[in-house]
Design a protein around this motif. Sequence first.
Motif, PDB file in Angstrom:
ATOM      1  N   ASP A  35       0.842  -1.196   0.000  1.00 46.41           N
ATOM      2  CA  ASP A  35       0.000   0.000   0.000  1.00 46.41           C
ATOM      3  C   ASP A  35       0.884   1.256   0.000  1.00 46.41           C
ATOM      4  O   ASP A  35       1.845   1.349   0.756  1.00 46.41           O
TER       5      ASP A  35
ATOM      6  N   SER B 219       0.938   3.455   3.501  1.00 45.95           N
ATOM      7  CA  SER B 219       1.367   2.836   4.757  1.00 45.95           C
ATOM      8  C   SER B 219       2.554   1.899   4.584  1.00 45.95           C
ATOM      9  O   SER B 219       3.254   1.605   5.552  1.00 45.95           O
TER      10      SER B 219
ATOM     11  N   LYS C 225      -1.047  -4.931   0.777  1.00 45.52           N
ATOM     12  CA  LYS C 225      -0.932  -4.765  -0.669  1.00 45.52           C
ATOM     13  C   LYS C 225      -1.710  -3.563  -1.178  1.00 45.52           C
ATOM     14  O   LYS C 225      -2.728  -3.182  -0.605  1.00 45.52           O
ATOM     15  N   MET C 226      -1.178  -3.003  -2.276  1.00 43.37           N
ATOM     16  CA  MET C 226      -1.880  -1.909  -2.921  1.00 43.37           C
ATOM     17  C   MET C 226      -3.078  -2.528  -3.627  1.00 43.37           C
ATOM     18  O   MET C 226      -2.931  -3.476  -4.383  1.00 43.37           O
ATOM     19  N   SER C 227      -4.282  -2.022  -3.336  1.00 46.22           N
ATOM     20  CA  SER C 227      -5.416  -2.639  -4.019  1.00 46.22           C
ATOM     21  C   SER C 227      -6.406  -1.563  -4.408  1.00 46.22           C
ATOM     22  O   SER C 227      -6.432  -0.480  -3.825  1.00 46.22           O
TER      23      SER C 227
ATOM     24  N   GLU D 282      -9.149  -0.846  -1.519  1.00 48.81           N
ATOM     25  CA  GLU D 282      -8.808  -0.137  -0.274  1.00 48.81           C
ATOM     26  C   GLU D 282      -7.586   0.739  -0.508  1.00 48.81           C
ATOM     27  O   GLU D 282      -6.744   0.426  -1.332  1.00 48.81           O
ATOM     28  N   GLY D 283      -7.454   1.782   0.297  1.00 44.85           N
ATOM     29  CA  GLY D 283      -6.252   2.618   0.253  1.00 44.85           C
ATOM     30  C   GLY D 283      -6.109   3.357  -1.068  1.00 44.85           C
ATOM     31  O   GLY D 283      -7.066   3.527  -1.813  1.00 44.85           O
TER      32      GLY D 283
ATOM     33  N   THR E 145      -4.573   3.773  -4.810  1.00 43.19           N
ATOM     34  CA  THR E 145      -3.936   3.055  -5.904  1.00 43.19           C
ATOM     35  C   THR E 145      -3.788   4.002  -7.084  1.00 43.19           C
ATOM     36  O   THR E 145      -4.521   4.973  -7.207  1.00 43.19           O
TER      37      THR E 145
END
Length: 326
Positions: A205, A208, A212-214, A217-218, A220
């Motif tokens: 991510d 943070s 994982k970058m997805s 969430e979070g 991208t």
Amino acid sequence: MDTYDLIMRNAEEVVTDDEVRDLATDADGKRAYVGYEPSGVLHLGHLLTANKLIDLQDAGMEVVVLLADVHAYLNGKGTFEEIRETAEQMKAQFIAYGLEEDNTEFVYGSEFQLEEDYTLDLHELELATTLNRAQRAMAEIQGGETAKVSHVVYPLMQTLDIEYLDLDLAVGGLDQRKVHMLAREELPELGYDVRPALHTPIVADLTSGEGKMSSSEGVTISMEDSTAELEEKVNSAFCPPTREPEGDLENPVLELFEYHVFPRFEEIVVERPEEYGGDLTYDDYETLATDLESGELHPADAKGTLASYLDELIAPGREKLLEIRD
Ligand code: IYR
């Protein structure tokens, strides 16, 4: 770079190394594929496997992109009509990104997955596989809360794709590994050959450095991002001056340089005013990472440079999207 090194560049794992070495001795014209559930906009996750396909084309291989419309349908991603429309957009973006058009075969799953032979093989696999095994294979792929019958059919179809597309190598993110392991076990049951698999890493991510970058969430990065949005995202990224932050954390800025920027550019220039030491030029990832760790390269300069190279990579696809939507 020799053929084996090019195939292996930035691979997180291959199953098995011997099989890939064997493939590398005679890679010309061999067929590799990645399957994607169509989703309108490409993001860095798609581009990581696309980079690998570009490496494989450079190694002389033929590349197949499976627009996995039936799989997307089975995973609850919409009606066939919606999914196909998104798939067409996706194809245009892949070409804009740099997959060679005359060396890439784009195939819709529905072109062959509804044929009688495929269906009969599928039923044979259904009979040979426990529910538990199929569900485990889907753990990292499945959308939605409750597993449906469609979710256990899905990995069996992915197994058959490897045979029906006549492939020599299956490529995917690390989240595809359990399906590929299932395929290696099950294909011989039907009398088909086992094929090697290559898995690309999962990028952490951005803000943070965890997990994982997805896209769900979070933060991208996608082909839809404007230059300004991209800069904002990259500038707020987690970038401690080390390759190995504490615990399970990763340095996502370094990962993006390693997996996305260096494979696509011969040389990276970090522009700096003379008073801060002037420009820095890198032709390999290791030197850049070492400079970040030693303090020679400031995280803010690393981020600014990363944003501008990522922008150059996604610009053609971004323009294509705007053109399609007009
Ligand atoms: N499971 C992939 C989509 C997919 C990949 C392959 I390789 C196939 O043969 C079929 C589908 C995903 O998670 O996007």
